[in-house]
Design a protein around this motif. Sequence first.
Motif, PDB file in Angstrom:
ATOM      1  N   THR A   1       3.696  -2.076 -15.643  1.00  0.00           N
ATOM      2  CA  THR A   1       3.831  -2.818 -16.936  1.00  0.00           C
ATOM      3  C   THR A   1       4.543  -4.292 -16.554  1.00  0.00           C
ATOM      4  O   THR A   1       4.082  -5.349 -16.951  1.00  0.00           O
ATOM      5  N   ASN A   2       5.727  -4.264 -15.884  1.00  0.00           N
ATOM      6  CA  ASN A   2       6.364  -5.524 -15.227  1.00  0.00           C
ATOM      7  C   ASN A   2       5.226  -6.282 -14.611  1.00  0.00           C
ATOM      8  O   ASN A   2       5.294  -7.461 -14.709  1.00  0.00           O
TER       9      ASN A   2
ATOM     10  N   GLU B   1       1.966  -6.412 -14.374  1.00  0.00           N
ATOM     11  CA  GLU B   1       0.995  -6.747 -15.590  1.00  0.00           C
ATOM     12  C   GLU B   1       1.554  -8.002 -16.361  1.00  0.00           C
ATOM     13  O   GLU B   1       0.822  -8.805 -16.387  1.00  0.00           O
ATOM     14  N   GLN B   2       2.336  -7.745 -16.746  1.00  0.00           N
ATOM     15  CA  GLN B   2       3.400  -8.940 -17.644  1.00  0.00           C
ATOM     16  C   GLN B   2       3.605 -10.228 -16.907  1.00  0.00           C
ATOM     17  O   GLN B   2       3.386 -11.325 -17.184  1.00  0.00           O
ATOM     18  N   SER B   3       4.017  -9.744 -15.376  1.00  0.00           N
ATOM     19  CA  SER B   3       4.194 -11.078 -14.651  1.00  0.00           C
ATOM     20  C   SER B   3       2.904 -11.622 -14.130  1.00  0.00           C
ATOM     21  O   SER B   3       2.737 -12.880 -14.121  1.00  0.00           O
ATOM     22  N   ARG B   4       1.765 -10.855 -13.908  1.00  0.00           N
ATOM     23  CA  ARG B   4       0.565 -11.497 -13.940  1.00  0.00           C
ATOM     24  C   ARG B   4       0.092 -12.336 -14.807  1.00  0.00           C
ATOM     25  O   ARG B   4      -0.548 -13.583 -14.704  1.00  0.00           O
ATOM     26  N   SER B   5       0.074 -11.908 -16.055  1.00  0.00           N
ATOM     27  CA  SER B   5      -0.113 -12.536 -17.497  1.00  0.00           C
ATOM     28  C   SER B   5       0.424 -14.030 -17.480  1.00  0.00           C
ATOM     29  O   SER B   5       0.030 -14.951 -18.032  1.00  0.00           O
ATOM     30  N   GLN B   6       1.648 -13.978 -17.228  1.00  0.00           N
ATOM     31  CA  GLN B   6       2.762 -14.911 -17.311  1.00  0.00           C
ATOM     32  C   GLN B   6       2.260 -16.159 -16.384  1.00  0.00           C
ATOM     33  O   GLN B   6       2.060 -17.067 -16.653  1.00  0.00           O
TER      34      GLN B   6
ATOM     35  N   GLN C   1      10.110 -16.921 -15.365  1.00  0.00           N
ATOM     36  CA  GLN C   1       9.875 -15.663 -16.223  1.00  0.00           C
ATOM     37  C   GLN C   1       9.084 -14.581 -15.404  1.00  0.00           C
ATOM     38  O   GLN C   1       9.094 -13.447 -15.166  1.00  0.00           O
ATOM     39  N   THR C   2       8.137 -15.367 -14.827  1.00  0.00           N
ATOM     40  CA  THR C   2       7.278 -14.436 -13.707  1.00  0.00           C
ATOM     41  C   THR C   2       8.078 -13.793 -12.456  1.00  0.00           C
ATOM     42  O   THR C   2       7.940 -12.696 -12.159  1.00  0.00           O
TER      43      THR C   2
ATOM     44  N   LEU D   1      10.345 -10.718 -14.031  1.00  0.00           N
ATOM     45  CA  LEU D   1       9.342  -9.459 -13.876  1.00  0.00           C
ATOM     46  C   LEU D   1       9.035  -9.059 -12.869  1.00  0.00           C
ATOM     47  O   LEU D   1       9.078  -7.847 -12.601  1.00  0.00           O
TER      48      LEU D   1
ATOM     49  N   SER E   1      10.286  -5.253 -11.384  1.00  0.00           N
ATOM     50  CA  SER E   1       9.358  -4.411 -10.866  1.00  0.00           C
ATOM     51  C   SER E   1       9.923  -3.909  -9.526  1.00  0.00           C
ATOM     52  O   SER E   1       9.869  -2.782  -9.296  1.00  0.00           O
TER      53      SER E   1
END
Length: 540
Positions: free
Chosen positions: A171-172, A174-179, A218-219, A222, A226
């Motif tokens: 999840t972390n 994926e969130q880093s990828r989105s960011q 932020q990336t 995250l 992870s």
Amino acid sequence: MLRFLLRESRTRVVLCGLFSLGSGGANGLLLVIISEVIADQKFFSPPHIAAFFALVIISQILRYAANVTIISLVEKITIKTRLVILDALRESRVDGFEKIGHAGIHNVLTSDCTAISRFIPDMIELVTASITITVCMMYLFFLSRLVFFLVLLTMTLGTLLYLLRQQSAKTNLEQSRSQLDKTYKLVLDFLNGFKELKLNPEKGNDLFCNHIRPGFDQTRKLLVKSSQIVQLNYSLGLTLFFSLLGLVLFYLPHHFPDNITVIPKIAVVVLYLVAPGGQFLYSALQFINLRVAMDNLEALKTLARSEKEEKASDPSLSGTFDDFSVIRLRNISYSYMGSADIPLFTAGPMSIDIQRGKLILITGGNGDGKTTLCKLITGLYFPGKGHIQVDDSLVSSRNIDQYRNLFSAVFNDFYLFERLYGIKPVDSKEVDLWLERFHLSHKLTLDQGIFSSRSLSSGQKRRLALLCALMEKRPILVCDEMTADQEPEFREYFYKIFIPEMKSIGKTIIIITHDDRYFHLADQMVKLNYGVRIDPETAL
């Protein structure tokens, strides 16, 4: 991942697997030799010395062969994956491409492809580690069933620990990828708007300090979070192994004195298991990266299939529309959807007839849907409602490519390629003629299909884009604000000389324009107001 590899080269994958199995087996047998020598003090036994060095050589040769074989496959797969992505994008819908954006596509081509290529060599190490662990466990079962089950319990606990916490790490990631996607969009803003930022330092500081830097921070947080989860799993796993080793060294001799002769052998086995066990724990983060990367790759392929699968061959729809007489758009509409599937803006419904050889002017205010209408007319957008008909043939997803072949376009956000792609042979004399007529001959030339320069003003670039569109020799020419940044002389030439000349050879011309001084030249006017056509179709 295995299916992915087998599709690329079944022979190499099988060879790598066999080499890895052999290397892992040799590693496992090395353990037996080492433990026997230490426990029984056979330090000068010729058979043990010969077996030891033979197994070392065999193990390393097979490991080398496996890695060399896989390296060439990795490079092939990395390049092919990027080509697969780009080919998939060629088949994707324009609105889907726009939704993903340049930043998201860039990340798939770089970060995700790299994650896939990095994991392939790890797979070889994992196979080798698996065989080594298997041989070690078999030997351990022979030495002491009690310790065998303790080791098995330890490995099971480590696996459960990984499985329980891997979703949080994923999840972390994926969130880093989105960011990261969002931040790269800001980086593109930085690159594309460099002149404006240089002119206004406050704007540049705001973009960099308040948006780009926090986005990367932020990336980073995250990704670190992870990695912390995975590294904690790794440390806990090693703690379990060394605790087990302490149990073997300090507990078993006291409570099981009869088995004291095998304690050194058991200790060596447990120590030997640390390296391959650590390989599994180390690969956890790469495995999570792989899952995210494969999900992103599959998402792009799904985007492409959404149009490609609809283009099933249908003999009744083969051929071209080059000899069309009229294109009829009937009650067509298109909606831009928000995050909750709520329409943010809708163009249409509207109906338009486009007669061959006519001039159609599309006008309206900014944001009224003029460019959207052009994308619908040219087939770049599929109508959400309504249909398009060429003479008596209905345009559908199966013949959309033949329909798009009717159009050449100079959109407002056009891109100017340095080469005349897809035009063979190139008529250099005709290109020179248009360069002269568009007042570009003093700025550049065409040499072997390549323009000598693209260092042009915005107006000159637009005229060069028009030249490229003309060289495609398609029956319909679409121009979006063609004269917006042109000098009055070219604007006069465009409407009074160029357009009549194009009409005289049968070309249909569709122009988005605000040049109300030339509205009287139109054969048909289409005026839009917030996506709705507000005047009746009128022949002038």
